[in-house]
Design a protein around this motif. Sequence first.
Motif, PDB file in Angstrom:
ATOM      1  N   LEU A   1       8.457   4.471  -2.130  1.00 27.45           N
ATOM      2  CA  LEU A   1       7.815   4.282  -0.841  1.00 27.45           C
ATOM      3  C   LEU A   1       7.513   5.658  -0.252  1.00 27.45           C
ATOM      4  CD1 LEU A   1       7.230   1.599   0.501  1.00 27.45           C
ATOM      5  CD2 LEU A   1       9.359   1.803   1.735  1.00 27.45           C
ATOM      6  N   ASP A   2       6.241   5.955  -0.031  1.00 24.94           N
ATOM      7  CA  ASP A   2       5.884   7.260   0.527  1.00 24.94           C
ATOM      8  C   ASP A   2       5.623   7.102   2.027  1.00 24.94           C
ATOM      9  OD1 ASP A   2       4.591   9.520   1.450  1.00 24.94           O
ATOM     10  OD2 ASP A   2       3.773   9.992  -0.527  1.00 24.94           O
TER      11      ASP A   2
ATOM     12  N   LEU B   1       0.828  -1.208   0.000  1.00 26.60           N
ATOM     13  CA  LEU B   1       0.000   0.000   0.000  1.00 26.60           C
ATOM     14  C   LEU B   1       0.866   1.263   0.000  1.00 26.60           C
ATOM     15  CD1 LEU B   1      -2.714  -1.061   2.597  1.00 26.60           C
ATOM     16  CD2 LEU B   1      -3.057  -0.706   0.153  1.00 26.60           C
ATOM     17  N   GLY B   2       2.049   1.167   0.625  1.00 27.72           N
ATOM     18  CA  GLY B   2       2.924   2.337   0.725  1.00 27.72           C
ATOM     19  C   GLY B   2       3.688   2.633  -0.548  1.00 27.72           C
ATOM     20  N   LEU B   3       3.709   1.696  -1.476  1.00 23.31           N
ATOM     21  CA  LEU B   3       4.429   1.910  -2.729  1.00 23.31           C
ATOM     22  C   LEU B   3       3.557   2.740  -3.667  1.00 23.31           C
ATOM     23  CD1 LEU B   3       6.129  -1.440  -3.752  1.00 23.31           C
ATOM     24  CD2 LEU B   3       7.227   0.682  -3.132  1.00 23.31           C
TER      25      LEU B   3
ATOM     26  N   LEU C   1       2.688   5.157   3.986  1.00 21.35           N
ATOM     27  CA  LEU C   1       3.106   4.004   4.785  1.00 21.35           C
ATOM     28  C   LEU C   1       2.485   4.069   6.170  1.00 21.35           C
ATOM     29  CD1 LEU C   1       5.104   1.767   3.984  1.00 21.35           C
ATOM     30  CD2 LEU C   1       6.860   2.997   5.229  1.00 21.35           C
ATOM     31  N   LEU C   2       2.539   5.244   6.759  1.00 20.46           N
ATOM     32  CA  LEU C   2       2.001   5.455   8.100  1.00 20.46           C
ATOM     33  C   LEU C   2       0.499   5.200   8.123  1.00 20.46           C
ATOM     34  CD1 LEU C   2       4.217   7.299   9.966  1.00 20.46           C
ATOM     35  CD2 LEU C   2       2.043   8.271  10.548  1.00 20.46           C
ATOM     36  N   LEU C   3      -0.203   5.794   7.160  1.00 17.50           N
ATOM     37  CA  LEU C   3      -1.655   5.619   7.101  1.00 17.50           C
ATOM     38  C   LEU C   3      -2.003   4.149   6.862  1.00 17.50           C
ATOM     39  CD1 LEU C   3      -2.626   8.770   5.048  1.00 17.50           C
ATOM     40  CD2 LEU C   3      -3.059   8.341   7.461  1.00 17.50           C
ATOM     41  N   ALA C   4      -1.274   3.514   5.959  1.00 17.51           N
ATOM     42  CA  ALA C   4      -1.532   2.109   5.651  1.00 17.51           C
ATOM     43  C   ALA C   4      -1.292   1.262   6.897  1.00 17.51           C
ATOM     44  CB  ALA C   4      -0.644   1.647   4.502  1.00 17.51           C
TER      45      ALA C   4
ATOM     46  N   LYS D   1      15.028   3.758   1.923  1.00 15.18           N
ATOM     47  CA  LYS D   1      13.703   3.648   2.521  1.00 15.18           C
ATOM     48  C   LYS D   1      13.241   2.188   2.550  1.00 15.18           C
ATOM     49  CE  LYS D   1      11.592   6.689  -0.012  1.00 15.18           C
ATOM     50  NZ  LYS D   1      10.559   7.564  -0.582  1.00 15.18           N
ATOM     51  N   ARG D   2      13.428   1.501   1.441  1.00 11.60           N
ATOM     52  CA  ARG D   2      13.018   0.091   1.385  1.00 11.60           C
ATOM     53  C   ARG D   2      13.788  -0.752   2.381  1.00 11.60           C
ATOM     54  NH1 ARG D   2      11.292  -2.009  -4.354  1.00 11.60           N
ATOM     55  NH2 ARG D   2      10.209  -0.161  -5.072  1.00 11.60           N
TER      56      ARG D   2
END
Lengths: 267, 313
Positions: free
Chosen positions: B125-126, B117-119, B130-133, B218-219
């Motif tokens: 990667l945002d 979802l964060g990709l 990422l946080l919301l997901a 990030k990854r």
Amino acid sequence: MDRDLILALRDVTARYPGASRDALVGVSLDVRAGDFVAVLGPNGSGKTTLVRVALGLRSPAVGTTLVLGRPAAAWGRRALARLVAVVAQREDNLFPQRVRETVLLGRYPHLSPWGAERAEDREAVTRALERCDATALGDRWIWTLSGGEYQRVRLARALAQEPRLLVLDEPTASLDIRHEMELFELVRALVDAPAGGLAAVMITHHVNLAARFADRVLLLDAGRVAAHGRPADVLTRETVERVFAWPVAIQPFDDRPQMIPLRKPSP
Amino acid sequence: MKWLGLVGLALVALALAVLLGPAHVPLAELGTSEIVRNLRVPRALLGFVVGGSLAVAGAGLQALVRNPLADPFLLGLSGGAGLGAVAAIAWHLGGPWALPLAAFAGALAAMALVFRLGLVGGAELDPRVLLLAGVAVGAFAGAVTTAIVSLSEAAQLRNAFLWLWGGLSGASWEALLIVCLYVPVPLVTLFAAARPLDLLALGEEPARYLGADVTAVKRRVYIAASLLTAAAVAVSGVIGFVGLMVPHLCRGVWGQRHRALLPASFLGGGVLLVLADTAARVVVAPHELPVGIVTALLGVPLFAVLLRRWTVT
């Protein structure tokens, strides 16, 4: 190969994903050692995009961008950061940091992933702080700095990279007259320094300071080059009025064109 | 000096964990006691490695999602692990390794889902997404977990509840060995990202211009921190606050540079969890508190004091 040709953009066209028009259209620009190039243009004319494409953060749809003759995208980020330093428009400070620590970040492209910083790195930091007249700020917390001090510190971080090309994106936004003059004087001095051979590209909204300090001006309009050359050739009344959509007068001062925005004639 | 102090503290914490316990073991019998050899020593060491891993994962994630509030469980892993573990309890999956493996699988599933979802746009990667997901996946898994718990019998419910608050009572030499074989890879991956993480604190674009390969970093950081957390949650349940507090405590002493911060966080996290676990075993003996309750009871007041000091200055 031309060792002095640091940055070369050839007919670059670029578009952001999902955008309805190209952010840059057919832009070409050469930057050599000892050049001070000012990039002017209205908001959204593609100035920051130009930097992103030039330094490989975005790939051009058409055209090529070369750094020292090699495509920007082919450079590793660390190797590129040893050649080109950028003072970006915005940055955050997530966690509190002291001035010396943040300037030391400029040495990271020179450090191995595991090794500690060496004496030469600390010397480079000291030198960079000196050149930006920021030595006295070394132990201050970043968040206690004024706007002018902070920009000097960020410039010092860029110099700590010991680059051959310095790129500044609106470094004098929200600075007062003295600080913006000091910054332009400093960049000019860095370019003119006999040993340095530094090149500078500065994005700015200060048409008059760009005209007085830069060797060349690149004027962007909706992603296209409206004019490019010596300030006196670029900053004519017709061109400036067309690009900025506002009536102006142009008067010479110190052999450089100076622009005075006019009041709208009352109806 | 500060390193010496921290290492000293670590030794003291481990010594206390071996000396203290509900059963009294005389000093003279320390070397020969079965309780010490098979229970206290592996438990203390496992607690140290788990606490250290959680703290390092927390420090890495705080820099990655650019949010000082981040902790290893913010990104949905506790939800996934909890769901896995509760499912294993409810379905009576047998064997000593059923619960840890189910928790580990749940954590990995949550991680994969959040990562996907964060990709944004398939490549980058945002951290905000990422946080919301992470929060969304965690909430969803939490809802399913509660549904399972509410339908199970009382004894299972108690087990599941205790597990969700974390504990090291399952510690053994085998568990310690497996964790010690597993943990170095993600740990070293995070330590190797120390410099890029420093740069990332300035924002992604400035970090790129200063030479960080932001996309790869990030990854790597996300996956390594998640793998550490998944291992921790598998052997010890959901132990909160260690991953949030320890990095901040260490920032106060070691500064913001991850090259020092990450190792310091590892030692500090180990110390905190070993002390908390010793307290959990001793304070209400012969009963035992879930260690997550102790870390919260110790940690929250401490954190509140720190928060006040930071906001006042």
